[in-house]
Design a protein around this motif. Sequence first.
Motif, short mmCIF file in Angstrom:
data_model
loop_
_atom_site.label_atom_id
_atom_site.label_comp_id
_atom_site.label_asym_id
_atom_site.label_seq_id
_atom_site.Cartn_x
_atom_site.Cartn_y
_atom_site.Cartn_z
N LYS A 1 -2.02 -2.69 5.55
CA LYS A 1 -1.22 -3.81 6.07
C LYS A 1 0.21 -3.86 5.57
O LYS A 1 1.03 -4.56 6.15
CB LYS A 1 -1.93 -5.11 5.74
N ASN A 2 0.52 -3.18 4.45
CA ASN A 2 1.89 -3.27 3.93
C ASN A 2 2.20 -2.03 3.09
O ASN A 2 1.33 -1.21 2.82
CB ASN A 2 2.09 -4.57 3.13
N TRP A 3 3.45 -1.94 2.65
CA TRP A 3 3.90 -0.77 1.91
C TRP A 3 3.17 -0.62 0.58
O TRP A 3 2.80 0.48 0.18
CB TRP A 3 5.42 -0.85 1.70
N LYS A 4 2.93 -1.71 -0.13
CA LYS A 4 2.22 -1.67 -1.42
C LYS A 4 0.82 -1.11 -1.22
O LYS A 4 0.35 -0.26 -1.99
CB LYS A 4 2.18 -3.07 -2.03
N GLN A 5 0.14 -1.57 -0.20
CA GLN A 5 -1.21 -1.05 0.08
C GLN A 5 -1.16 0.42 0.47
O GLN A 5 -2.03 1.20 0.09
CB GLN A 5 -1.87 -1.88 1.19
N LEU A 6 -0.11 0.83 1.18
CA LEU A 6 0.07 2.24 1.53
C LEU A 6 0.24 3.07 0.25
O LEU A 6 -0.38 4.12 0.09
CB LEU A 6 1.28 2.41 2.45
N MET A 7 1.06 2.60 -0.68
CA MET A 7 1.27 3.31 -1.95
C MET A 7 -0.02 3.39 -2.76
O MET A 7 -0.36 4.44 -3.29
CB MET A 7 2.37 2.62 -2.77
N ASP A 8 -0.74 2.29 -2.85
CA ASP A 8 -1.99 2.27 -3.61
C ASP A 8 -3.03 3.20 -2.99
O ASP A 8 -3.72 3.94 -3.69
CB ASP A 8 -2.56 0.85 -3.70
N THR A 9 -3.13 3.16 -1.67
CA THR A 9 -4.12 3.99 -0.99
C THR A 9 -3.76 5.46 -1.10
O THR A 9 -4.61 6.31 -1.36
CB THR A 9 -4.26 3.57 0.49
N SER A 10 -2.49 5.78 -0.94
CA SER A 10 -2.05 7.16 -1.06
C SER A 10 -2.30 7.67 -2.48
O SER A 10 -2.74 8.81 -2.68
CB SER A 10 -0.57 7.28 -0.69
#
Length: 194
Positions: free
Chosen positions: A108-117
């Motif tokens: 849903k957002n950039w922080k979640q993208l960073m954490d998931t990556s």
Amino acid sequence: MTRKLRIWHSGAILHITARGNRKHNLFRDRKDYQHYLSLLLKAKKRNPFILHSFCLMPNHIHLIIEIIDHSPSKIIHYIHSIYGRYFNKKYNYIGHVFQDRYFSKLIKNWKQLMDTSSYVHLNPVRSKHVPRPEDYHWSSYKSIISTSEDSLTDKERLYGALGDNPQQKYRFYVETKLRIKDWALPKMASVESE
């Protein structure tokens, strides 16, 4: 019992996982990994999408993709059906290569993208395949922390809010999680289907 519909839209970023049938290995040698990666590249040309990061583990895969126009089911079906035929022919098997349908979770957002990556790139370390994420050959981590061009992954979204030296900052972000052993993400739930 009917399947839940997978909800997707243009611009959606999804963390997709799929496991080998009965948790068996999907990849047995270098050529298997290379074949899957070549299918990812062909799929990007056939049904364009953005691949933000990936990791191919021996018995499962992680892809973080951004949808452009084509459904994630169409993309994954193309890759997995061709890979399944390749695998069965090569190893003289019949039946399903992948267990069930793929799972996906909306980012849903950039922080979640960073954490998931980060989670995806730390998978080989967490499972004790390698001591450091850059030592694992079958993930996008080395590409993301380098300045070299890569025809498979698109680093720009991950770099988005990192400013100058995004490669070093991404590496620091991932290695911080490695030091504090912060691997936990919520369990993957089968996201609404198509």
